[in-house]
Scaffold this motif. Structure first.
Motif, PDB file in Angstrom:
ATOM      1  N   THR A   1       2.169   1.751  -3.479  1.00 57.20           N
ATOM      2  CA  THR A   1       1.249   2.456  -4.486  1.00 57.20           C
ATOM      3  C   THR A   1       1.003   3.952  -4.251  1.00 57.20           C
ATOM      4  O   THR A   1       0.537   4.814  -4.857  1.00 57.20           O
ATOM      5  CB  THR A   1      -0.132   1.525  -4.307  1.00 57.20           C
ATOM      6  OG1 THR A   1       0.107   0.221  -4.588  1.00 57.20           O
ATOM      7  CG2 THR A   1      -1.046   2.302  -4.999  1.00 57.20           C
ATOM      8  N   GLU A   2       0.976   4.264  -2.587  1.00 55.68           N
ATOM      9  CA  GLU A   2       0.601   5.583  -2.404  1.00 55.68           C
ATOM     10  C   GLU A   2       1.578   6.525  -2.960  1.00 55.68           C
ATOM     11  O   GLU A   2       1.325   7.626  -3.376  1.00 55.68           O
ATOM     12  CB  GLU A   2       0.718   5.854  -0.922  1.00 55.68           C
ATOM     13  CG  GLU A   2       0.242   7.058  -0.327  1.00 55.68           C
ATOM     14  CD  GLU A   2       0.347   7.279   1.134  1.00 55.68           C
ATOM     15  OE1 GLU A   2       0.474   8.393   1.581  1.00 55.68           O
ATOM     16  OE2 GLU A   2       0.486   6.190   1.802  1.00 55.68           O
TER      17      GLU A   2
ATOM     18  N   GLU B   1      -1.204   3.321  -8.799  1.00 52.07           N
ATOM     19  CA  GLU B   1      -1.641   2.162  -9.113  1.00 52.07           C
ATOM     20  C   GLU B   1      -1.230   1.221 -10.011  1.00 52.07           C
ATOM     21  O   GLU B   1      -1.328   0.108 -10.024  1.00 52.07           O
ATOM     22  CB  GLU B   1      -3.221   2.305  -9.467  1.00 52.07           C
ATOM     23  CG  GLU B   1      -4.287   3.029  -8.472  1.00 52.07           C
ATOM     24  CD  GLU B   1      -4.312   2.207  -7.235  1.00 52.07           C
ATOM     25  OE1 GLU B   1      -4.229   0.918  -7.028  1.00 52.07           O
ATOM     26  OE2 GLU B   1      -4.655   2.741  -6.335  1.00 52.07           O
TER      27      GLU B   1
ATOM     28  N   ALA C   1       0.811  -1.197  -0.137  1.00 54.06           N
ATOM     29  CA  ALA C   1       0.152   0.013  -0.240  1.00 54.06           C
ATOM     30  C   ALA C   1       0.859   1.342   0.057  1.00 54.06           C
ATOM     31  O   ALA C   1       0.524   2.325  -0.718  1.00 54.06           O
ATOM     32  CB  ALA C   1      -0.947   0.116   1.288  1.00 54.06           C
ATOM     33  N   SER C   2       1.870   1.200   0.703  1.00 53.03           N
ATOM     34  CA  SER C   2       2.752   2.305   0.930  1.00 53.03           C
ATOM     35  C   SER C   2       3.505   2.667  -0.437  1.00 53.03           C
ATOM     36  O   SER C   2       3.690   3.879  -0.938  1.00 53.03           O
ATOM     37  CB  SER C   2       3.611   2.346   1.867  1.00 53.03           C
ATOM     38  OG  SER C   2       4.691   1.232   2.018  1.00 53.03           O
TER      39      SER C   2
ATOM     40  N   GLY D   1       3.189   0.911  -8.277  1.00 54.02           N
ATOM     41  CA  GLY D   1       3.361   0.453  -7.105  1.00 54.02           C
ATOM     42  C   GLY D   1       3.310  -0.860  -7.265  1.00 54.02           C
ATOM     43  O   GLY D   1       4.159  -1.523  -6.628  1.00 54.02           O
TER      44      GLY D   1
END
Length: 621
Positions: A337-338, A342, A334-335, A345
């Motif tokens: 991708t942040e 999308e 998630a980090s 990531g």
């Protein structure tokens, strides 16, 4: 604030506001223990040490525990990096008494400095198999009051035995490090190699930087392909593992596993200086793009993250960030991708081995790079991702930097940067090495004598040890070879003159040679080398450790310096001294070559670079 408030050591300053009435190491503290008739409690650690922080937070910041320490003991806090001599003699006692060592080190000693009880970390609250620190304080105090004679007896026995086994051993000049001995050392290393994960030994696994340089020089001299293969496999495994910072460059101190995956996150100057040399030599031997990239990134890590305002190099980056290991460095899908979006990531997660389960704690991962990205397009995508992730990481809380300048480690960094500058034709690296050398001259050196540490341009009171003289003299000789400025050679010679007069002694074989004007020139005499100067304050014994561990031993560093100076100046006398200093290496070569890596690297260089006709006029041919 206690007595540590004026220290130059960041580690001591970390403890300056403890409720413990800490004293710095010195005669004043020992005199106070005698006056009060209480034992001495010596706590040794360093600024980047995780468990040192844990014990400090649990115990040294606790007012009730501090009150017990202040009432029953004179408490001395020691930075092991500022006082490696103090650390060495008490670590020997700790290992002898407990079978292991480490930091923080906790030692109880008599008024003459003799240790009678030793350990490492003690928890605030009792754990299975571990006494609590408050209970230990109470028990030692009770024993001191009621069994004083037994304590004095144990202290004398321990000190006597360690003085016998740990003192300098004499070495003659005749121990040969010829082709057969050097080949035998490589054969032993081949047998100890980890065929699955590369490197040597199991968990925790340390980068074998000096052994890599030794093997590379052996390959350079002999063309031994298997030796180069050991290096290539180890260097690639480390560079692709989590022990290497895949975003910012530079290596962590060690991996907690055998696979190079999870680092102990502190980054030490000496590791990165020594590994920079290894990767430069690997690139020169193999033309490997990975070797070149890692060497250049490690050099930039030194300049970006460790260079001080005064142009020296700081000692280390901490293992913790805000008390949490790895907080700055780990990632989740998630980090990633942040930061990357999308599309990129998940691609980066695959590239760097980041999964939902994670390879570290709480579903987080340390970045690895199992393989380079395929094709020019993915290579460019990889570089963009690294830049964005590094920029995002820079916004996170950062680990504390121990910004004291250690003479020996700066010597290693100067030598590494000079070698990298010559290999890559990089003037910036040579300029950085020169500026660091200028700092050593202006702050650390007076009349051929070295101070070990400084901070903010202010020298400490800690005398240099043999390691400092050797590493700095080698750096100056190497710098002269790069820029041709003769004053660097003269400065190296001054330091080596001090080595001759302060760090070695002559042990006569048998007959009285008192009529000899200069016994050090006698071939039949044996030379004993010491880690501390003859005029330094005495400890309970004078240490001398011939083995290369995390850093070169004083003996190996001296051998390297004598060799570098001798080759640069064409001095046979200094080359003879290099061979004298390699006496211990000769004894370790085929028994424990992993603990003689720097010395063996010097021996390989001498064997390759000195023709017999040049050496033979010396007394040790």
């Amino acid at each position: 604030m206690n007595r540590l408030g004026s220290a130059t050591s960041p580690y001591l300053l970390q403890h300056a506001n403890n409720p413990v009435d800490w004293w710095p190491w010195g005669e004043e503290a020992i005199s106070e223990a005698k006056r009060r008739d209480v034992p001495i409690l010596i706590s040794v650690g360093y600024a980047a040490c995780h468990w040192c922080h844990v014990m400090a937070h649990e115990s040294f910041e606790d007012p009730s525990i501090a009150a017990l320490m202040n009432d029953r003991y004179v408490c001395i806090k020691v930075d092991r990096e500022e006082r490696p001599d103090v650390d060495a003699v008490y670590m020997a006692a700790t290992q002898a008494m407990t079978g292991h060592g480490g930091w923080p080190m906790t030692v109880f000693a008599t008024h003459d400095g003799r240790p009678f009880y030793c350990g490492t970390y003690f928890p605030k609250v009792q754990r299975p198999g571990m006494i609590s620190f408050p209970e230990l304080l109470a028990r030692v105090d009770e024993t001191w009051r009621n069994q004083r004679e037994e304590i004095e007896r144990v202290g004398a026995q321990v000190a006597g035995e360690l003085a016998r086994t740990g003192a300098a051993q004499p070495f003659g000049g005749g121990e040969a490090l010829g082709d057969e001995t050097l080949a035998a050392a490589v054969a032993v290393l081949a047998g100890e190699f980890d065929p699955v994960h590369a490197g040597f030994g199991g968990a925790p696994k340390f980068p074998p930087s000096m052994t890599l340089v030794h093997l590379l020089r052996h390959h350079q001299r002999t063309g031994d392909t298997p030796a180069l293969d050991l290096v290539a496999r180890t260097c690639e495994a480390m560079a692709r593992g989590g022990i290497y910072d895949q975003l910012g460059g530079g290596f962590a101190r060690y991996a907690v596993d055998a696979t190079w995956t999870i680092p102990h996150f502190e980054k030490m100057l000496y590791d990165n200086a020594l590994l920079l040399r290894a990767y430069v030599l690997w690139w020169k031997a193999s033309d490997s793009p990975l070797a070149r990239r890692v060497a250049q990134e490690t050099a930039q890590f030194l300049l970006r993250d460790l260079r001080t305002t005064e142009n020296g190099f700081a000692s280390a980056l901490d293992a913790d960030t805000d008390g949490v290991e790895g907080l700055t460095y780990v990632w989740s899908p998630a980090s990633l991708t942040e930061v990357l979006g999308e599309t990129d990531g998940p691609w980066a997660a695959t590239l760097f081995g980041v999964t939902a389960r994670g390879n570290f704690e709480h579903g987080e991962s340390v970045l690895e790079l199992p393989a380079d990205p395929d094709g020019p397009e993915n290579a460019a995508r990889y570089e963009r991702a690294r830049e964005l992730l590094f920029a995002a990481r820079a916004l996170r809380p950062q680990p504390h930097r121990d910004d004291k300048v250690v003479a020996a480690w700066n010597g290693l960094a100067i030598t590494a940067l000079v070698e990298a500058s010559l290999a890559f034709e990089d003037k910036e690296l040579l300029a950085a090495a020169t500026a660091a050398a200028e700092l050593l001259v202006s702050v650390h050196i007076t009349d051929g004598r070295l101070v070990r540490t400084s901070r903010d341009g202010r020298a400490s009171v800690n005398q240099g040890v043999l390691e400092d003289y050797g590493c700095v003299a080698e750096a100056f000789a190497v710098l002269y070879s790069a820029n041709g400025e003769r004053r660097w050679l003269e400065l190296a010679e001054d330091l080596l003159t001090t080595v001759r007069t302060q760090f070695r002694s002559v042990v006569e074989r048998a007959e009285d040679r008192a009529d000899q004007a200069d016994q050090a020139d006698r071939r039949d005499d044996q030379i004993a080398w010491h880690d501390t100067a003859a005029d330094s304050a005495a400890l309970y014994y004078r240490p001398s450790d011939p083995t290369d561990n995390a850093t070169p031993s004083g003996l190996s560093a001296a051998a390297a310096a004598f060799a570098a100076y001798g080759l640069a100046a064409g001095s046979l006398d200094h080359l003879d001294d290099a061979y004298l200093a390699l006496g211990a290496t000769a004894r370790l070569a085929d028994r424990a070559p992993r603990f003689a890596g720097y010395g063996l690297a010097v021996a390989e260089a001498l064997a390759a670079e000195i023709p017999k006709a040049f050496v033979c006029p010396g007394p040790f041919c």
